[in-house]
Structure formats: C-alpha cells, structure tokens
Write an enzyme that holds these catalytic residues in place. Structure first.
Site, PDB file in Angstrom:
ATOM      1  N   LEU A 174      10.963   0.988   7.244  1.00  0.00           N
ATOM      2  CA  LEU A 174      10.599   1.655   6.338  1.00  0.00           C
ATOM      3  C   LEU A 174      10.701   3.181   5.658  1.00  0.00           C
ATOM      4  CD1 LEU A 174       8.486   0.906   3.651  1.00  0.00           C
ATOM      5  CD2 LEU A 174       6.914   2.884   5.166  1.00  0.00           C
TER       6      LEU A 174
ATOM      7  N   LYS B  58       6.409  -1.559   2.188  1.00  0.00           N
ATOM      8  CA  LYS B  58       5.327  -1.776   2.637  1.00  0.00           C
ATOM      9  C   LYS B  58       4.595  -1.914   2.451  1.00  0.00           C
ATOM     10  CE  LYS B  58       3.095   3.035   3.501  1.00  0.00           C
ATOM     11  NZ  LYS B  58       3.342   3.308   5.134  1.00  0.00           N
TER      12      LYS B  58
ATOM     13  N   GLU C   5      11.842   2.053  14.419  1.00  0.00           N
ATOM     14  CA  GLU C   5      10.533   3.532  14.068  1.00  0.00           C
ATOM     15  C   GLU C   5       9.645   3.157  14.978  1.00  0.00           C
ATOM     16  OE1 GLU C   5       9.098   2.557   9.804  1.00  0.00           O
ATOM     17  OE2 GLU C   5       9.429   1.022  10.683  1.00  0.00           O
TER      18      GLU C   5
ATOM     19  N   TYR D 285       0.799  -0.868  -0.014  1.00  0.00           N
ATOM     20  CA  TYR D 285      -0.227  -0.005  -0.308  1.00  0.00           C
ATOM     21  C   TYR D 285       1.309   1.330   0.388  1.00  0.00           C
ATOM     22  CZ  TYR D 285       0.651   1.023   5.007  1.00  0.00           C
ATOM     23  OH  TYR D 285       1.198   1.490   6.351  1.00  0.00           O
TER      24      TYR D 285
HETATM   25  N1  PDD Z   1       2.321   4.463   7.568  1.00  0.00           N
HETATM   26  N2  PDD Z   1       7.312   3.673   8.936  1.00  0.00           N
HETATM   27  C1  PDD Z   1       6.172   3.008   9.297  1.00  0.00           C
HETATM   28  C2  PDD Z   1       5.972   1.735  10.077  1.00  0.00           C
HETATM   29  C3  PDD Z   1       4.886   3.518   8.319  1.00  0.00           C
HETATM   30  O1  PDD Z   1       3.914   3.518   8.211  1.00  0.00           O
HETATM   31  C4  PDD Z   1       5.017   4.728   7.550  1.00  0.00           C
HETATM   32  C5  PDD Z   1       4.060   5.764   6.763  1.00  0.00           C
HETATM   33  C6  PDD Z   1       6.507   5.805   8.344  1.00  0.00           C
HETATM   34  C7  PDD Z   1       6.370   7.428   7.171  1.00  0.00           C
HETATM   35  O2  PDD Z   1       6.294   6.381   5.610  1.00  0.00           O
HETATM   36  P1  PDD Z   1       6.313   8.338   4.952  1.00  0.00           P
HETATM   37  O3  PDD Z   1       6.574   8.748   5.553  1.00  0.00           O
HETATM   38  O4  PDD Z   1       6.358   7.476   3.420  1.00  0.00           O
HETATM   39  O5  PDD Z   1       4.235   8.281   5.240  1.00  0.00           O
HETATM   40  C8  PDD Z   1       7.357   4.658   7.787  1.00  0.00           C
HETATM   41  C9  PDD Z   1       1.090   5.244   6.738  1.00  0.00           C
HETATM   42  C10 PDD Z   1       0.676   7.221   7.043  1.00  0.00           C
HETATM   43  C11 PDD Z   1       0.587   4.515   7.211  1.00  0.00           C
HETATM   44  O6  PDD Z   1       0.451   3.737   7.512  1.00  0.00           O
HETATM   45  O7  PDD Z   1      -1.113   4.976   7.770  1.00  0.00           O
END
Ligand code: PDD
Length: 285
Positions: free
Chosen positions: A207, A149, A182, A33
């Site tokens: 991620l 992801k 994270e 996703y």
């Molecule tokens: N989450 N780490 C994890 C485990 C995440 O699920 C996310 C993002 C990030 C940050 O990635 P980005 O800056 O590309 O959004 C780091 C999204 C927003 C979610 O699951 O809703």
C-alpha cells in the site's frame, strides 16, 4: 463520555450506531477505508488521505459518497464530538446495502459511510517508540491488489495475530520471491550500515502509505539518502536499524526481527530523528 459515530448521515452513540446486515461491507468486505492521525485536534495529511481514498474508490468502481470537502467536515465533527486531541479518525465507505448477490448492485444503491474517532495514549506510544517493537516475518497471503486500501483485511488480521502470539507487535510479509513487502498494517523500512534508508517501491506489493510519502519528503529535506528497492529478511536482520510507518505509529523503531536483535537492540538514531522531525513536514487541517 459516550463515543459518537457518524453513520450514513447521522451522528449516533456508538452503542446505537449500526449498519444494515445486508451492507456489502459486512457481507463481502466490499469497501475501502482510511485512517488519519489526529494531533492537536487537527487531521494530519488529510488531503493526501482523501486522494488515496478517491483512488481506492475509483479502482473498485464505488461512487464517491459525498464531496470530499464535506467528508472532511464530517470527519472533523466526529473528532470534535469525541473530544479527540490526539488519536485516530477512521473512515469507511462501502458499496452500500443490497440483497446479497456477488455482482455489483444497481447504481441507484448509495455507498454507506461510517466515521469513528478515538483517542490514543500519547505517553504510551512515546514509551513504545523509546523501547522499539519486535516483528516476525510471515508468508505473503494477500491478494495482489494491496494497493487498494480495502476493508478485506482477514489475511492482515491473521498475520497480526500470529505476530502477537509470538510476542511481536507487527508481522512483515515475505513474498514468494523472498523479499519483504510490508507489514500487516504498516510499511517496512531498514537503514543500512552506511546510513541509506531502504524501502520497497510502491509500484507493487504494498500500500502506498501516506506516512511513507511524507517521510520521503522529510528525508529529502534532511539529506538522508533513500533507496527504493526490495530487501530480504536476512538483509533486514543484519541492518543497522529497522522501522515501520503508519498513520497510527508514524515512525516506530523495530529492535528485533524473528527473535534476532537489529543493530544494538535499541531504537536507531535515524528512526528516532525521523520520528521527531515528521510532523514538521506534515499538513494539519
Ligand atoms: N494501516 N500498509 C498497510 C497494509 C496498512 O494497513 C497501512 C496503514 C500502511 C501505512 O499506510 P499509512 O501510512 O497511510 O497509514 C501500509 C492503517 C493505519 C490501519 O489499517 O489501521
């Protein structure tokens, strides 16, 4: 106004938007996703999200469901049909529908696509950022391929729930080596007392956040010093500031870790500045 979702070629009312019970996303969480921020009706940093999507698909050997430019058209159309000015657009691609069998189905099985969009409350998010959020640390409980992801988010769900039950907003994972990896749905950062911004390298354990990557460009332009290295919960609790980044929260200040206040217990100046400057450096399309 009813919400609209795109499901495998059709725009449908959300209540009628269904996927097959044998979709491998439903059966095995066999899918990936992306979440993009929407600002002023535009997608934020869309090309980077598509590049990461491509990588996630490649790593799992799921075919690209349609050209990425066409996917962009669909995502913008879902944003438009839901009249989202500020919010999020969600895209999910799974390995498709096939009789339940763990191994991959034949390559004739087409990947499934779902796109949804929803508004966020801008004033409420700004208020949350003005107050800062609390985080708690939890033991790392995920598979090693967190660089993908993937929609297999059960460990993240459990970590987030634990945080909420402890009165916090986010959970920070701590690996068996004692270092923070994270957040359950965000990247983790601290600011040292001498003004260096620290976050773990994306080489392992996290991620590679798109917000993280753009923020590094913001810091370079603002001549804020960056250190890519792991840090422990103890170092984080003693830091001048802490914050998290994600597409939904951009830069969100952290004011307490495991019940101990960070800095003076208010959002720090570096985090506030990075939040304010962020969108000057992001791409809108
Ligand atoms: N989450 N780490 C994890 C485990 C995440 O699920 C996310 C993002 C990030 C940050 O990635 P980005 O800056 O590309 O959004 C780091 C999204 C927003 C979610 O699951 O809703």
């Amino acid at each position: 106004m009813s919400r609209i979702a795109y499901v495998n070629g059709r725009y449908r009312n959300l209540r009628d938007a269904c996927v097959n019970v044998e979709d491998r996303g439903y059966q095995f969480a066999d899918g990936v996703y992306e979440v993009c921020e929407v600002r002023g009706r535009k997608l934020v940093d869309f090309p980077r999200h598509m590049a990461r999507l491509q990588r996630s698909l490649r790593e799992l050997r799921i075919a690209e469901p349609m050209p990425l430019s066409a996917l962009g058209i669909v995502m913008r159309e879902v944003v438009r049909r839901n009249r989202v000015i500020y919010g999020l657009v969600y895209l999910q691609v799974t390995r498709g529908v096939a009789r339940r069998d763990h191994a991959f189905p034949p390559t004739t099985v087409k990947p499934s696509i779902v796109v949804t969009a929803r508004p966020l409350n801008y004033a409420k998010n700004q208020q949350t950022a003005a107050n800062g959020i609390k985080v708690v640390t939890v033991p790392e409980n995920r598979w090693p391929r967190v660089d993908i992801k993937s929609v297999s988010l059960l460990p993240n769900v459990l970590a987030k729930q634990e945080a909420r039950e402890k009165g916090a907003y986010e959970a920070w994972y701590v690996g068996s080596d004692g270092f923070i990896t994270e957040g359950a749905s965000s990247n983790a950062w601290i600011v040292t007392k001498d003004g260096r911004v620290v976050t773990r390298s994306a080489e392992s354990g996290i991620l590679a956040g798109i917000t993280r990557a753009v923020l590094m460009e913001v810091m370079e332009a603002l001549q804020i010093r960056l250190e890519e290295r792991p840090f422990t919960p103890a170092e984080a609790r003693e830091a001048a500031e802490a914050f998290v980044t994600s597409a939904s929260q951009i830069v969100m200040p952290v004011v307490a870790i495991d019940g101990q206040i960070v800095g003076n217990g208010r959002p720090g100046a570096v985090a506030r500045r990075l939040r304010e400057e962020f969108h000057r450096f992001s791409a809108f399309s």
